[in-house]
Design a protein around this motif. Structure first.
Motif, PDB file in Angstrom:
ATOM      1  N   ASP A 136      72.098  -3.477  13.333  1.00 48.96           N
ATOM      2  CA  ASP A 136      73.693  -3.139  13.105  1.00 48.96           C
ATOM      3  C   ASP A 136      73.173  -1.341  13.445  1.00 48.96           C
ATOM      4  O   ASP A 136      73.736  -0.520  14.082  1.00 48.96           O
ATOM      5  CB  ASP A 136      74.810  -3.185  12.054  1.00 48.96           C
ATOM      6  N   ALA A 137      71.878  -1.093  13.260  1.00 45.60           N
ATOM      7  CA  ALA A 137      70.976   0.289  13.859  1.00 45.60           C
ATOM      8  C   ALA A 137      71.738   0.517  14.952  1.00 45.60           C
ATOM      9  O   ALA A 137      71.678   1.545  15.338  1.00 45.60           O
ATOM     10  CB  ALA A 137      69.976   0.469  13.191  1.00 45.60           C
ATOM     11  N   VAL A 138      71.207  -0.231  15.660  1.00 49.33           N
ATOM     12  CA  VAL A 138      71.164  -0.565  17.741  1.00 49.33           C
ATOM     13  C   VAL A 138      72.979  -0.989  18.476  1.00 49.33           C
ATOM     14  O   VAL A 138      73.434  -2.019  17.805  1.00 49.33           O
ATOM     15  CB  VAL A 138      70.262  -0.864  18.237  1.00 49.33           C
ATOM     16  N   ASP A 139      73.366   0.257  18.933  1.00 47.37           N
ATOM     17  CA  ASP A 139      74.392   0.069  19.270  1.00 47.37           C
ATOM     18  C   ASP A 139      75.175  -1.176  20.125  1.00 47.37           C
ATOM     19  O   ASP A 139      75.773  -2.068  20.891  1.00 47.37           O
ATOM     20  CB  ASP A 139      75.208   1.050  19.785  1.00 47.37           C
ATOM     21  N   LEU A 140      73.475  -0.963  20.938  1.00 45.94           N
ATOM     22  CA  LEU A 140      73.504  -2.581  22.307  1.00 45.94           C
ATOM     23  C   LEU A 140      72.377  -2.602  22.841  1.00 45.94           C
ATOM     24  O   LEU A 140      71.331  -2.033  22.329  1.00 45.94           O
ATOM     25  CB  LEU A 140      73.750  -1.982  23.852  1.00 45.94           C
ATOM     26  N   VAL A 141      71.576  -4.218  22.685  1.00 41.06           N
ATOM     27  CA  VAL A 141      70.806  -4.678  23.133  1.00 41.06           C
ATOM     28  C   VAL A 141      70.412  -5.459  24.973  1.00 41.06           C
ATOM     29  O   VAL A 141      71.633  -6.526  24.575  1.00 41.06           O
ATOM     30  CB  VAL A 141      69.903  -5.670  21.944  1.00 41.06           C
ATOM     31  N   LEU A 142      69.618  -4.760  25.427  1.00 38.87           N
ATOM     32  CA  LEU A 142      70.005  -5.285  26.646  1.00 38.87           C
ATOM     33  C   LEU A 142      68.260  -5.680  26.128  1.00 38.87           C
ATOM     34  O   LEU A 142      67.344  -5.590  26.434  1.00 38.87           O
ATOM     35  CB  LEU A 142      69.101  -4.541  27.741  1.00 38.87           C
ATOM     36  N   ASP A 143      68.724  -7.474  26.847  1.00 36.73           N
ATOM     37  CA  ASP A 143      67.694  -8.414  26.167  1.00 36.73           C
ATOM     38  C   ASP A 143      66.610  -8.476  28.568  1.00 36.73           C
ATOM     39  O   ASP A 143      67.752  -9.715  29.024  1.00 36.73           O
ATOM     40  CB  ASP A 143      67.994  -9.793  26.773  1.00 36.73           C
ATOM     41  N   GLY A 144      65.466  -7.603  28.262  1.00 39.18           N
ATOM     42  CA  GLY A 144      64.982  -8.489  29.490  1.00 39.18           C
ATOM     43  C   GLY A 144      63.918  -9.004  29.654  1.00 39.18           C
ATOM     44  O   GLY A 144      62.815  -9.306  30.572  1.00 39.18           O
ATOM     45  N   GLY A 145      64.018 -10.974  28.044  1.00 38.38           N
ATOM     46  CA  GLY A 145      62.807 -11.110  28.256  1.00 38.38           C
ATOM     47  C   GLY A 145      61.661 -11.054  27.553  1.00 38.38           C
ATOM     48  O   GLY A 145      61.935  -9.671  26.736  1.00 38.38           O
ATOM     49  N   PRO A 146      60.434 -11.398  27.420  1.00 43.16           N
ATOM     50  CA  PRO A 146      59.245 -11.070  26.374  1.00 43.16           C
ATOM     51  C   PRO A 146      58.313  -9.807  27.624  1.00 43.16           C
ATOM     52  O   PRO A 146      58.782 -10.561  28.918  1.00 43.16           O
ATOM     53  CB  PRO A 146      58.739 -12.706  26.757  1.00 43.16           C
TER      54      PRO A 146
END
Ligand code: TXA
Ligand code: MG
Length: 319
Positions: free
Chosen positions: A155-165
């Motif tokens: 929860d310490a991060v507001d948003l995670v953008l998933d760009g793959g490995p």
């Protein structure tokens, strides 16, 4: 590519002082508006990182360099032109835009243009610089997938953008261009040999010098299990000794060792080793081993950076 909705959400989050985890070609970063001091302080809190450790500012392109650096020597221009976007950070004399919160009070700032389409798109849409350290807790293994970021920071991060490995798998090479001669402060995704070829001369590696670089603290990039390093030829003897000492061993090496020991593949090719290194260090803990015995790749090309990270993972832990 981000869709309109995702892009808008990420830009609004950054503009409101939020933290967005972003993919880069090296490792995932924990990004905030580099000109918002409160947001930058949130990065340090989320990572548990001492506030005197400076951050890298990520830019959309080399044309933004003069906004952040007041002196841009010809070597810096040459490297930026040849290698950006790419896994290279340049340390230059800062402008007033780079605050003490980012630089740790030093007169220099580290700058880079990351090579990931999603994050470049975000940087362009946002317009400003993004301060972003690797998205791990201080001293721990850097994340190379979006899942690692969520495990690590929750929860310490507001948003995670998933760009793959991540394609490179370990951090950027940091080059100091504030002295007379360029020097490497942290080996990374650009091989020192490539810098030497571009600059036409020897480039010294000064990791662990006087400038503060958290990646140059001794224990870093560490899994929970112990880590012991050896040259490939020493592996059989080191394995025997570790077992005799009662350790539950997992071996990281190019080939499976004889005799039914737990094994994780760490390729001999340094580019391939760099790509899987941090995922393997996470798997060490999942394997339940108490000791990872690692056969070192040769110190050429990215092998220098792989050895550097392994040496820090094996360093004595504080406390
Ligand atoms: O590949 C990377 O560089 C990744 C991705 C996210 O871009 N970022 C990264 O950030 O590795 P971080 O904060 O984990 O490591 C940045 C390193 C630190 O060791 C910091 O001390 C050093 O860069 N650094 C930042 N500013 C500096 C400066 N002005 N002088 C010397 N070192 C600096
Ligand atoms: Mg880091």
């Amino acid at each position: 590519m981000l869709n309109d909705e995702e892009r808008k959400r990420a830009v609004e989050c950054l503009a409101a002082g939020g933290l967005v985890a972003v993919p880069t070609e090296t490792v995932y970063g924990l990004a905030a508006d580099a000109e918002n001091e409160l947001a930058v302080r949130r990065i340090f809190a989320a990572k548990g990182r001492p506030s005197t450790h400076p951050l890298i500012v990520h830019l959309a392109g080399a044309d933004q360099l003069p906004q952040w650096a007041r002196e841009i020597p010809p070597d810096a221009r040459l490297l930026a032109e040849a290698l950006w976007p790419g896994p290279l950070s340049l340390v230059l004399r800062r402008t007033a835009r780079a605050s003490d919160a980012i630089t740790g009070g030093q007169d220099t700032v580290a700058l880079r243009v990351p090579d990931h389409p999603l994050t470049l798109e975000l940087l362009r849409a946002f317009g400003g610089g993004l301060a972003a350290p690797s998205a791990n807790r201080f001293g721990r293994v850097s994340p190379t997938t979006a899942a690692h970021v969520r495990e690590e920071l929750g929860d310490a991060v507001d948003l995670v953008l998933d760009g793959g490995p991540c394609r490179v798998g370990l951090e950027s090479t940091i080059v100091d261009l504030t002295g007379g001669e360029p020097a490497v402060l942290r080996p990374g995704g650009v091989a020192v040999e490539q810098l030497e070829e571009l600059l036409g001369r020897h480039v010294p590696v000064r990791a662990g010098g006087t400038v503060r670089v958290s990646g140059s603290l001794d224990s870093h990039y560490a899994p929970r299990a112990g880590v012991q390093l050896c040259e490939p030829s020493e592996l059989p003897r080191a394995l025997e000794a570790a077992r005799a000492a009662g350790q539950t061993v997992v071996v990281l090496s190019p080939q499976r060792p004889a005799g039914g020991v737990r094994w994780l593949e760490l390729p001999a090719d340094p580019v391939a080793a760099a790509q899987v290194l941090y995922a393997r260090l996470r798997e060490v803990d999942e394997s339940g081993a108490t000791l990872a015995l690692v056969s070192l790749p040769a110190p050429a090309g990215l092998g220098l950076a792989v050895r550097d990270r392994l040496r820090r993972a094996a360093a004595p832990r504080p406390g």
